[in-house]
Design an enzyme around this catalytic site. Structure first.
Site, mmCIF file in Angstrom:
data_model
loop_
_atom_site.group_PDB
_atom_site.id
_atom_site.type_symbol
_atom_site.label_atom_id
_atom_site.label_comp_id
_atom_site.label_asym_id
_atom_site.label_seq_id
_atom_site.Cartn_x
_atom_site.Cartn_y
_atom_site.Cartn_z
ATOM 1 N N ARG A 165 0.839 -1.194 0.000
ATOM 2 C CA ARG A 165 0.000 0.000 0.000
ATOM 3 C C ARG A 165 0.879 1.250 0.000
ATOM 4 O O ARG A 165 2.015 1.230 0.493
ATOM 5 C CB ARG A 165 -0.913 0.021 1.228
ATOM 6 C CG ARG A 165 -1.823 -1.199 1.363
ATOM 7 C CD ARG A 165 -2.569 -1.167 2.689
ATOM 8 N NE ARG A 165 -3.477 -2.306 2.843
ATOM 9 C CZ ARG A 165 -3.162 -3.446 3.439
ATOM 10 N NH1 ARG A 165 -1.940 -3.605 3.944
ATOM 11 N NH2 ARG A 165 -4.036 -4.424 3.548
ATOM 12 N N LYS A 189 -1.918 -2.795 8.213
ATOM 13 C CA LYS A 189 -3.016 -2.345 9.052
ATOM 14 C C LYS A 189 -2.918 -3.001 10.421
ATOM 15 O O LYS A 189 -2.640 -4.189 10.540
ATOM 16 C CB LYS A 189 -4.361 -2.676 8.396
ATOM 17 C CG LYS A 189 -4.601 -1.910 7.102
ATOM 18 C CD LYS A 189 -5.964 -2.209 6.512
ATOM 19 C CE LYS A 189 -6.229 -1.362 5.267
ATOM 20 N NZ LYS A 189 -7.553 -1.642 4.684
ATOM 21 N N HIS A 259 -2.861 2.507 -5.699
ATOM 22 C CA HIS A 259 -3.662 1.317 -5.402
ATOM 23 C C HIS A 259 -3.872 0.484 -6.662
ATOM 24 O O HIS A 259 -3.990 -0.749 -6.589
ATOM 25 C CB HIS A 259 -5.014 1.725 -4.807
ATOM 26 C CG HIS A 259 -5.742 0.586 -4.168
ATOM 27 N ND1 HIS A 259 -5.344 0.011 -2.983
ATOM 28 C CD2 HIS A 259 -6.847 -0.094 -4.550
ATOM 29 C CE1 HIS A 259 -6.173 -0.972 -2.664
ATOM 30 N NE2 HIS A 259 -7.093 -1.052 -3.599
ATOM 31 N N ARG A 262 -0.978 -1.714 -7.019
ATOM 32 C CA ARG A 262 -1.130 -2.848 -6.084
ATOM 33 C C ARG A 262 -2.001 -3.924 -6.717
ATOM 34 O O ARG A 262 -1.665 -5.110 -6.688
ATOM 35 C CB ARG A 262 -1.743 -2.335 -4.786
ATOM 36 C CG ARG A 262 -2.097 -3.391 -3.738
ATOM 37 C CD ARG A 262 -2.515 -2.666 -2.458
ATOM 38 N NE ARG A 262 -3.237 -3.492 -1.508
ATOM 39 C CZ ARG A 262 -2.665 -4.273 -0.600
ATOM 40 N NH1 ARG A 262 -1.347 -4.379 -0.575
ATOM 41 N NH2 ARG A 262 -3.391 -4.966 0.257
ATOM 42 N N HIS A 285 -3.586 -9.224 3.555
ATOM 43 C CA HIS A 285 -5.013 -9.322 3.832
ATOM 44 C C HIS A 285 -5.244 -10.300 4.981
ATOM 45 O O HIS A 285 -4.682 -11.395 5.001
ATOM 46 C CB HIS A 285 -5.779 -9.829 2.608
ATOM 47 C CG HIS A 285 -5.918 -8.800 1.537
ATOM 48 N ND1 HIS A 285 -6.105 -9.124 0.215
ATOM 49 C CD2 HIS A 285 -5.888 -7.441 1.581
ATOM 50 C CE1 HIS A 285 -6.202 -8.013 -0.505
ATOM 51 N NE2 HIS A 285 -6.074 -6.995 0.316
ATOM 52 N N TYR A 294 -10.530 -8.735 -4.215
ATOM 53 C CA TYR A 294 -9.592 -7.706 -4.651
ATOM 54 C C TYR A 294 -8.895 -8.075 -5.953
ATOM 55 O O TYR A 294 -8.564 -7.220 -6.763
ATOM 56 C CB TYR A 294 -8.559 -7.500 -3.546
ATOM 57 C CG TYR A 294 -7.510 -6.462 -3.827
ATOM 58 C CD1 TYR A 294 -7.794 -5.119 -3.645
ATOM 59 C CD2 TYR A 294 -6.246 -6.824 -4.268
ATOM 60 C CE1 TYR A 294 -6.839 -4.157 -3.894
ATOM 61 C CE2 TYR A 294 -5.287 -5.870 -4.527
ATOM 62 C CZ TYR A 294 -5.577 -4.537 -4.336
ATOM 63 O OH TYR A 294 -4.639 -3.589 -4.582
#
Length: 313
Positions: A165, A189, A259, A262, A285, A294
């Site tokens: 990211r 994250k 993005h 990505r 993820h 995705y």
């Protein structure tokens, strides 16, 4: 958006202002969420509390499933997208669960709240030929040896090579780059750490940037940041997004944000034969379902796999 910012121009019950400040501290200190995530959660909860005030309530104990549903219905009447409503429903559930867990409310009304299903839209993706043209053009632009040109080439190569990211890229420190093993240590994250490999072209671009160019931009306050802006500070996400758009505009290719690179990386990995769980780990993820949504695999590759594997093809 801090609690002070969302309440500064409003007449709020004192309890709500304190509540929001406590929740902000929880998100930052205990859950270790990114600044962007904290801002989004606080904004959504502040909007919910504002709705409660409009309903004539000044105590969180008056929050029930009916008021939560009326809040979401208000969002729909204002024309909010399904994805926005789904995000706000999630924010409400996280908030009410925390409020019950910490004794601020007796029951958790958010547990009864259904989430509107968001439409899943995939970002654009570059074909392999277009990707090669974009990276070749970035390499040509770096031929003059300018620090910014070498930095931009390293960023473009690394984004495509790893699928990380843009926020993860901007947060990289020099020590996160292991050139001997050609991997970068990434904090995703929730500050979850993972190691992501990169290839020879990205390694060469990174080496030139770190050895030749970065010292020319570094200043006293640069710190350990792997990528620097023109003034020597850690590069920010807006600068990277702007640069990616500019680099792609040089060639005749679809315009993409970071993005999109990505997504391009994930798509090309799958088309090259990588399994879905490996791509899930590379992208960071938590759920395989996220990776399935995705990424996508070309129809031609699916047809080819079917013809090779199915006994009745």
């Amino acid at each position: 958006m801090t609690p002070d910012e969302v309440t500064g121009n409003r007449s709020w019950p004192e309890g709500f202002a304190v509540l929001l400040a406590d929740y902000e501290r929880h998100l930052t200190a205990e859950r270790d969420l990114s600044t962007h995530s904290v801002r989004a959660y606080i904004g959504d909860v502040a909007d919910l509390l504002e709705h409660l005030i409009r309903l004539g309530h000044d105590d969180l104990g008056q929050l029930d499933i009916r008021s939560l549903r009326s809040w979401l219905a208000k969002q729909q009447s204002l024309g909010k997208s399904r994805s926005t409503m789904a995000r706000r429903a999630t924010a409400a559930r996280v908030f009410t669960a925390w409020a019950q867990r910490t004794g601020r409310i007796g029951t958790d009304p958010g547990a009864l709240l259904a989430s509107p299903k968001a439409h899943k839209s995939l970002p654009g993706v570059l074909g392999q030929a277009d990707t090669r043209a974009v990276l070749d053009a970035a390499a040509v632009a770096a031929d003059d040896g300018s620090p910014v040109g070498l930095r931009d080439l390293a960023i473009m190569e690394l984004l495509y090579a790893t699928g990380i990211r843009v926020g993860e890229l901007c947060a990289l420190d020099v020590d996160d780059v292991d050139d001997s093993r050609r991997v970068v240590r990434v904090f995703g994250k929730g500050r979850k750490e993972r190691s992501v490999p990169y290839g020879v072209p990205a390694g060469q671009a990174l080496e030139r940037w770190l050895v030749e160019a970065r010292p020319k931009l570094a200043r006293e306050g640069s710190g350990p940041a792997a990528f620097l802006g023109a003034r020597g500070g850690r590069i920010d996400q807006r600068a990277v997004r702007r640069m990616v758009h500019q680099r792609i505009a040089v060639v005749d290719a679809p315009d993409l944000a970071p993005h999109g690179l990505r997504h391009t990386a994930a798509t090309h990995l799958l088309e090259g034969g990588a399994d879905l769980r490996s791509v899930q780990e590379l992208l960071g993820h938590a759920s395989l379902a996220t990776t399935q949504i995705y990424t996508h695999v070309s129809t031609d590759r699916l047809r080819q796999a079917y013809q090779q594997a199915h006994p009745r093809a």
